[in-house]
Scaffold this active site. Sequence first.
Site, short mmCIF file in Angstrom:
data_model
loop_
_atom_site.label_atom_id
_atom_site.label_comp_id
_atom_site.label_asym_id
_atom_site.label_seq_id
_atom_site.Cartn_x
_atom_site.Cartn_y
_atom_site.Cartn_z
N LYS A 34 2.48 5.92 -5.72
CA LYS A 34 2.17 5.52 -7.11
C LYS A 34 0.66 5.38 -7.33
O LYS A 34 0.12 5.83 -8.35
CB LYS A 34 2.89 4.19 -7.41
CG LYS A 34 2.55 3.55 -8.74
CD LYS A 34 2.97 4.40 -9.92
CE LYS A 34 2.48 3.79 -11.23
NZ LYS A 34 2.72 4.62 -12.39
N THR B 136 3.99 -1.88 -10.27
CA THR B 136 2.95 -1.23 -9.46
C THR B 136 2.11 -2.34 -8.84
O THR B 136 1.46 -3.09 -9.56
CB THR B 136 2.03 -0.35 -10.33
OG1 THR B 136 2.84 0.55 -11.07
CG2 THR B 136 1.04 0.40 -9.49
N LYS C 83 -6.35 -2.24 -12.99
CA LYS C 83 -5.75 -2.85 -11.79
C LYS C 83 -5.33 -1.76 -10.79
O LYS C 83 -5.63 -1.84 -9.60
CB LYS C 83 -4.53 -3.68 -12.19
CG LYS C 83 -3.68 -4.16 -11.02
CD LYS C 83 -2.23 -4.47 -11.43
CE LYS C 83 -1.40 -3.24 -11.68
NZ LYS C 83 0.03 -3.46 -11.86
#
Length: 289
Positions: free
Chosen positions: A168, A93, A243
């Site tokens: 995502k 990701t 993150k």
Amino acid sequence: MQKVGFIGLGNMGKGMAQNLSKNNIQISGFDVDKTVFNNLKDNKIKQEKSLETLVKNNEVLITMLPDGPIVKNVWEQLINHSDQDNILIDCSTIDVETSMYVQKLANSEGIKTLDAPVSGGVMGADSGTLTFMVGGNFDTYSSCKYLFDIMGKNSILCGENGAGQSAKICNNMLLASTMIAVGESFNLAKNLGLNLEKLFEVLSTSSGSCWAINNYCPYKGIGPDSPADKNYDGGFATSLMNKDLSLAISAAKSTDTKVNYALQSQHSYAKLVADGHGNLDFSCIVEKL
Ligand code: NAD
């Protein structure tokens, strides 16, 4: 026998690589942390000494790495050693910008690419039930679909390069807030004197049901096996969720999208990281509300 080079055999990559290997794909692995190879149950996975030899010995290369700067660094090396027969797939990701940058760089050398981040957590990686959100062209996706079918139960071609990463961050932005909402609901139930197993039975079959309850219940001994049963060891690190929220919030800023829940959620996850809990599974947030 099909051959795949797999880079990054951590919490997620380990299960994904082992599932491919179990299904007659010959896997060579590369990781900067050599101890990951001791944790593999599958002794058919060969440890490759360098990215150069990994590329030389495999047509398809999959990366499952922590963040954008690491993917950029690894992909630049992979691209240097690749030719037009190689296909590079990034399942990490990362931010859309870096994903597009490295894929354009590869495409300019005639190398085919996909971004294919995943959902389903470590349990999904281990059991081969991940969902892949794929960005790229249809032909490249079709030629790699057999790999997604082994590692997961769904793969969705979302659009051109970068579209997988966009999907995502939207998913994880939602999950970050959902997990906090699950924690608040269980805390209220506890304070009302409800039996939490009964609450799980109700929530998992009622309108409040969601993945964070049904598949990943953040309370020890309740629901299916989850990181909560291992004191939040392993799973999806709080620092990685933090993150992902940063990626979503920065994408929201650049598209002028209001994301008030995401901003509040990030405040809570960032505090957990600052308090030294970044390595614990993100569902430990329910204990810190
Ligand atoms: P992890 O830290 O457990 O694994 C990453 C692996 O990459 C480690 O083994 C590390 O040694 C290796 N690595 C780091 N730098 C490297 C380099 N330069 N060259 C080769 N190897 C290198 O992380 P993870 O939990 O497996 O997550 C990997 C990616 O998947 C992340 O982008 C994360 O956001 C995403 N993800 C994780 C989960 C989850 O539940 N853990 C779920 C969905 C997506």
